[in-house]
Design an enzyme around this catalytic site. Structure first.
Site, PDB file in Angstrom:
ATOM      1  N   LYS A  78      15.246  18.775  30.947  1.00 33.04           N
ATOM      2  CA  LYS A  78      14.804  17.886  30.898  1.00 33.04           C
ATOM      3  C   LYS A  78      14.258  17.265  29.878  1.00 33.04           C
ATOM      4  O   LYS A  78      13.864  17.724  29.049  1.00 33.04           O
ATOM      5  CB  LYS A  78      14.128  17.811  32.293  1.00 33.04           C
ATOM      6  CG  LYS A  78      13.206  16.620  32.346  1.00 33.04           C
ATOM      7  CD  LYS A  78      12.384  17.085  33.268  1.00 33.04           C
ATOM      8  CE  LYS A  78      11.310  15.356  33.664  1.00 33.04           C
ATOM      9  NZ  LYS A  78      10.122  16.029  34.405  1.00 33.04           N
ATOM     10  N   SER A 153       9.934  13.644  38.161  1.00 30.43           N
ATOM     11  CA  SER A 153      10.542  12.775  37.529  1.00 30.43           C
ATOM     12  C   SER A 153      11.937  13.386  36.855  1.00 30.43           C
ATOM     13  O   SER A 153      12.676  13.147  35.486  1.00 30.43           O
ATOM     14  CB  SER A 153       9.795  12.500  36.231  1.00 30.43           C
ATOM     15  OG  SER A 153       9.246  14.042  35.836  1.00 30.43           O
ATOM     16  N   SER A 177       7.427  16.419  40.626  1.00 36.44           N
ATOM     17  CA  SER A 177       8.632  15.736  39.702  1.00 36.44           C
ATOM     18  C   SER A 177       9.813  16.658  39.800  1.00 36.44           C
ATOM     19  O   SER A 177      11.081  16.484  39.022  1.00 36.44           O
ATOM     20  CB  SER A 177       8.321  15.688  38.328  1.00 36.44           C
ATOM     21  OG  SER A 177       7.486  14.484  37.849  1.00 36.44           O
TER      22      SER A 177
END
Length: 469
Positions: A78, A153, A177
Site C-alpha cells: 500500500k 483505505s 481500512s
C-alpha cells in the site's frame, strides 16, 4: 449491467493461493521469476480498468531468503508505506513524494515473509475516506462490478487480490481500512491487535494509535501463514504468540452479537439478512450465540468522529515537517479539508475525548469475560456505487454518509483489539457482504480458527466462477 473483471487464467499462478504458490516454488515446480512475470502480465491486463496500482519498479523486489514461508509469492504494498527507491504519495496531490531512502520498519517485517513486491497500491488521500476515490483522477474500481467502490483505505490492494492479480497484498487499518475493503471485495481481512506487528511512522505520530498493519487474502491459510511469517521476524513479547494456525479448533465458543449500529443509523435489510444467516450458521456449528450490548457508551461514535477530524487537522498543520517541504495544505482534497475544518470547532473538547477514548480499552477487555468472540456486520449498508463517497462531493453530505456506513469497525482501532472480516453473503447487486468477528486483545488465534471453520462450512464465492463482461 454488472461488469466483472478478473485476471485468473491458465498461467503459472493458476488459481493457487499464496501457500500453494510458495510450495510449488519450494519443490522446484515453479520459479519465483515466472510467478512474478505471470502476476505482472495479469496486472497489465486488468489494471487499466481497476486503477489499483500507483507505481511499479522496473524490476520486482525479490527476496533472497528461500526459506521464508511465502518465498516468491507476488504481492503489492500500500502506498503509505516506505519501500526503498519508490515514492510514498499517500494518495495525495498536496505534495510531491521523493523516492524513499530505505524500507520502513513495517516494510522490513513484511518483506521478511519472502514475498516478491511488484509495486504499490492506491488509497484515498491519507486513508481518511472509506472509498478509494480521488478529485480529478480515476477511482479504484471493484472487480466484482466496476461501477462500485472497492472500499478503503486499502482499496487498491483489495481490488488486486480479488481480481486474482496476486493472492495476497499489504493493507493497514486505522478505522476499518483492511476490513472494509475485504468486505467490499469478498476477502479475508484480519486487523491485528495493536502492537502485534511493527508500526509505521504514521501510527507513532498519533495521540492514540489507531493503525495496525496486515494483509488482505483470498484464503484463511494465506492470512494465517503471513502472521506466522511476520512473527518469525519479530514478536511483541507483551502479546501471546499466534504461531502458525493450520485449521479450525474443536472447542465451542460463546459468541456475542452486535446488530444495531452504535451511531443509531439504520441497518440495511440486506446486511441484517446476512447477519441473521451467519448467526444461524454459527448456532448450527454448535456455538452458543446471544445478543450483547456495546461495551462503550453511544457517545463513542461522536468522540471517534472528532478524533478522526483531529488527525486531518494535524496533518494539514504538520505536513511540511512529516512529509515533504513541498506539502501545501491548500492542495488537500475537499474531504480532507472539510474534515480538518470540522475539528477547529471542537478543539476545546480534545483533552476530554482523548481521555474517554483511551479508557475504552478497559471496558472492551472486560466485555470478554462472558464471551469468546463478537460477531457484527462490517458495514451498515452494502458496498456503494462510485461517487456516493467521492471526495469531490460536498463535505457535509459525504461525512454524514460515512458516519452511517462505517459504524462497526472503529471500535477495534480505538481499543487496539483484533478483528476479522470474512465474506458471508452477497447484496442484491451481487457484491460481497462481510461479517466482522472481534476478539479479546492478543487472540488472533481464535479468530483464525473460526475463520477456517467458516471457510469449510460456507466457502466464499469465487469471482472467476462468475461471468465477466
Amino acid at each position: 449491467m454488472a461488469v466483472r473483471v478478473h485476471a485468473f487464467t491458465d498461467d503459472a499462478l493458476g488459481e493457487h493461493d499464496g501457500v500453494a504458490i510458495a510450495g510449488l516454488i519450494r519443490r522446484g515446480e515453479l520459479s519465483a521469476a515466472e510467478v512474478a512475470k505471470a502476476a505482472r502480465e495479469r496486472a497489465a491486463r486488468v489494471n487499466p480498468e481497476l486503477n489499483a496500482i500507483v507505481c511499479e519498479p522496473e524490476s520486482p523486489f525479490v527476496s533472497t531468503d528461500r526459506e521464508a514461508l511465502l518465498f516468491g509469492v507476488p504481492t503489492y504494498v500500500k502506498d503509505n508505506t516506505d519501500l526503498a527507491g519508490l515514492p510514498t504519495q499517500h494518495g495525495s496531490a498536496a505534495f510531491r513524494a521523493r523516492p524513499a531512502k530505505g524500507d520502513g520498519p513495517y516494510a522490513k517485517q513484511f518483506l521478511a515473509s519472502g514475498m516478491t513486491v511488484l509495486g504499490k497500491t492506491t488509497l484515498p488521500e491519507f486513508g481518511l475516506n472509506a472509498s478509494t476515490e480521488f478529485v480529478g483522477a480515476a477511482p479504484t474500481r471493484n472487480p466484482w462490478d466496476t461501477e462500485f467502490s472497492s472500499g478503503a483505505s486499502s482499496g487498491g490492494s483489495a481490488a488486486l487480490v480479488a481480481a486474482g492479480v496476486v493472492p495476497i497484498a499489504h493493507g493497514n487499518d486505522g478505522g476499518g481500512s483492511i476490513r472494509i475493503p475485504a468486505a467490499c471485495c469478498g476477502l479475508v481481512g484480519l486487523k491485528p491487535t495493536r502492537g502485534r506487528h511493527l508500526d509505521g511512522p504514521q501510527a507513532k505520530s498519533m495521540p492514540i494509535n489507531l493503525v495496525s498493519e496486515g494483509v488482505l487474502t483470498c484464503t484463511v491459510r494465506d492470512t494465517a501463514t503471513y502472521f506466522a511469517a511476520a512473527e518469525r521476524f519479530w514478536r511483541n513479547p507483551a502479546l501471546p504468540p499466534v504461531g502458525l494456525v493450520e485449521g479450525p479448533a474443536q472447542r465451542k465458543l460463546r459468541i456475542g452479537v452486535l446488530s444495531e449500529p452504535i451511531t443509531g443509523a439504520p441497518l440495511d435489510p440486506q446486511i441484517r439478512a446476512v447477519l441473521d444467516d451467519t448467526v444461524k450458521l454459527l448456532e448450527g456449528l454448535g456455538h452458543e450465540v446471544r445478543p450483547i450490548d456495546y461495551p462503550v457508551d453511544p457517545g463513542f461514535a461522536d468522540d471517534f468522529a472528532t478524533y478522526w477530524a483531529m488527525l486531518a487537522y494535524l496533518l494539514g498543520l504538520t505536513g511540511k515537517l512529516t512529509l515533504d517541504r513541498s506539502f501545501d495544505a491548500a492542495h488537500l482534497d475537499t474531504f480532507t479539508r472539510g474534515l480538518a475544518g470540522r475539528f477547529r470547532g471542537s478543539m476545546l473538547r480534545s483533552p476530554a475525548l482523548l481521555y474517554r477514548l483511551a479508557r475504552t480499552r478497559h471496558a472492551y477487555a472486560a466485555s470478554f469475560r462472558d464471551v469468546d468472540l463478537v460477531v457484527s456486520p462490517v458495514l451498515a449498508s452494502p458496498t456503494p456505487r462510485l461517487g456516493y463517497l467521492s471526495p469531490d462531493q460536498p463535505f457535509d453530505e459525504v461525512f454524514d454518509r460515512l458516519l452511517a456506513y462505517v459504524t462497526y469497525t472503529p471500535l477495534a482501532n480505538v481499543t487496539g483489539a483484533p478483528a476479522l472480516s470474512f465474506p458471508m453473503g452477497a447484496s442484491a447487486a451481487g457484491l460481497p457482504i462481510g461479517m466482522l468477528f472481534s476478539a479479546a486483545h492478543g487472540d488472533e488465534r481464535t479468530l483464525l480458527e473460526l475463520a477456517y471453520t467458516l471457510e469449510a462450512a460456507r466457502p466464499p464465492r469465487r469471482i472467476q466462477d462468475a461471468p465477466t463482461g
